[in-house]
Write a protein that holds these residues in place. Structure first.
Motif, short mmCIF file in Angstrom:
data_model
loop_
_atom_site.label_atom_id
_atom_site.label_comp_id
_atom_site.label_asym_id
_atom_site.label_seq_id
_atom_site.Cartn_x
_atom_site.Cartn_y
_atom_site.Cartn_z
N HIS A 1 27.48 117.21 75.68
CA HIS A 1 28.26 116.61 75.87
C HIS A 1 27.45 115.22 76.36
O HIS A 1 26.94 113.95 75.29
CB HIS A 1 29.24 115.97 77.06
CG HIS A 1 29.82 115.10 77.70
ND1 HIS A 1 30.97 114.25 76.73
CD2 HIS A 1 29.71 114.09 78.47
CE1 HIS A 1 30.73 112.97 77.19
NE2 HIS A 1 30.63 112.84 78.62
N GLN B 1 37.07 106.63 75.97
CA GLN B 1 37.48 108.02 75.45
C GLN B 1 38.37 108.80 76.66
O GLN B 1 39.61 109.24 76.27
CB GLN B 1 36.11 108.20 75.27
CG GLN B 1 36.96 109.44 74.95
CD GLN B 1 35.99 110.57 73.82
OE1 GLN B 1 34.34 109.95 73.63
NE2 GLN B 1 35.86 111.67 73.81
N GLU B 2 37.58 108.57 78.07
CA GLU B 2 38.39 109.87 79.17
C GLU B 2 39.70 109.55 79.10
O GLU B 2 40.23 109.87 80.00
CB GLU B 2 37.43 109.83 80.74
CG GLU B 2 36.42 110.77 79.76
CD GLU B 2 35.32 110.57 81.38
OE1 GLU B 2 35.64 110.34 82.50
OE2 GLU B 2 34.02 111.68 81.11
N ARG C 1 41.76 107.39 77.65
CA ARG C 1 42.43 107.44 76.10
C ARG C 1 42.94 109.04 76.16
O ARG C 1 43.96 109.26 76.20
CB ARG C 1 41.85 107.13 75.79
CG ARG C 1 41.72 105.42 75.24
CD ARG C 1 41.12 105.39 73.61
NE ARG C 1 41.05 104.17 73.52
CZ ARG C 1 40.29 103.21 72.88
NH1 ARG C 1 39.49 103.88 71.74
NH2 ARG C 1 40.90 101.94 72.18
N ALA C 2 42.31 110.35 76.73
CA ALA C 2 42.68 111.60 76.81
C ALA C 2 43.83 111.79 78.06
O ALA C 2 44.20 112.27 77.56
CB ALA C 2 41.34 112.40 76.65
N GLU D 1 47.13 110.09 77.22
CA GLU D 1 47.16 110.84 76.86
C GLU D 1 48.34 112.25 76.94
O GLU D 1 49.28 112.73 76.34
CB GLU D 1 46.63 110.92 75.20
CG GLU D 1 47.28 112.18 73.86
CD GLU D 1 48.20 111.64 72.85
OE1 GLU D 1 49.57 112.38 72.53
OE2 GLU D 1 48.01 110.03 72.96
N GLN D 2 46.69 113.14 77.61
CA GLN D 2 48.00 114.47 78.52
C GLN D 2 48.87 113.64 78.69
O GLN D 2 50.09 114.73 79.29
CB GLN D 2 46.66 114.53 78.99
CG GLN D 2 47.22 115.50 80.18
CD GLN D 2 45.62 116.06 81.38
OE1 GLN D 2 44.65 115.48 80.85
NE2 GLN D 2 45.93 117.37 81.70
#
Length: 119
Positions: free
Chosen positions: A63, A95-96, A98-99, A102-103
């Protein structure tokens, strides 16, 4: 260590862990096509904080190497180091987020909220 038990994780679990500090500074610099000094500058800029081995050597995760590679792209395009670090930080946070969104998204978008009762 596993967060639940504080026991060491099996070696196979570490192979898929994006945050496992598997790369030495020399290997990381070689993979990125840069110098160890560039990696130290990212540490000084607080973009990445590598873990330290028992001997005090910096160790980088996949990462962290992805973040460093993105900074290098921006710097190579003429962006200043501080600005590139800020851009990469914001991209990573987006990005985090958005994740997480989505979760936490309901499985059926037509039933995003339960029906109102008594209305």
């Amino acid at each position: 260590m596993t967060p639940e038990t504080n026991e060491p994780r099996p070696a196979a679990d570490k192979l898929d862990d994006d945050h496992y500090p598997a790369y030495t500074m020399g290997r990381a610099a070689e993979m990125l096509g840069t110098t160890p000094g560039f990696l130290r500058s990212l540490d000084e800029a607080k973009l990445i904080e590598p873990q330290r081995s028992s001997g005090g050597h910096r160790r980088y995760s996949r990462h962290q190497l992805r973040l460093a590679a993105r900074v290098r792209e921006l710097v190579d395009q003429g962006t200043g180091l501080d600005a590139a670090c800020r851009i990469v930080t914001l991209e990573d946070q987006l990005q985090e987020a958005r994740a997480l969104n989505e979760q936490n998204r309901p499985p059926d978008p037509d039933r995003a909220y339960p029906p109102l009762r008594g209305v």
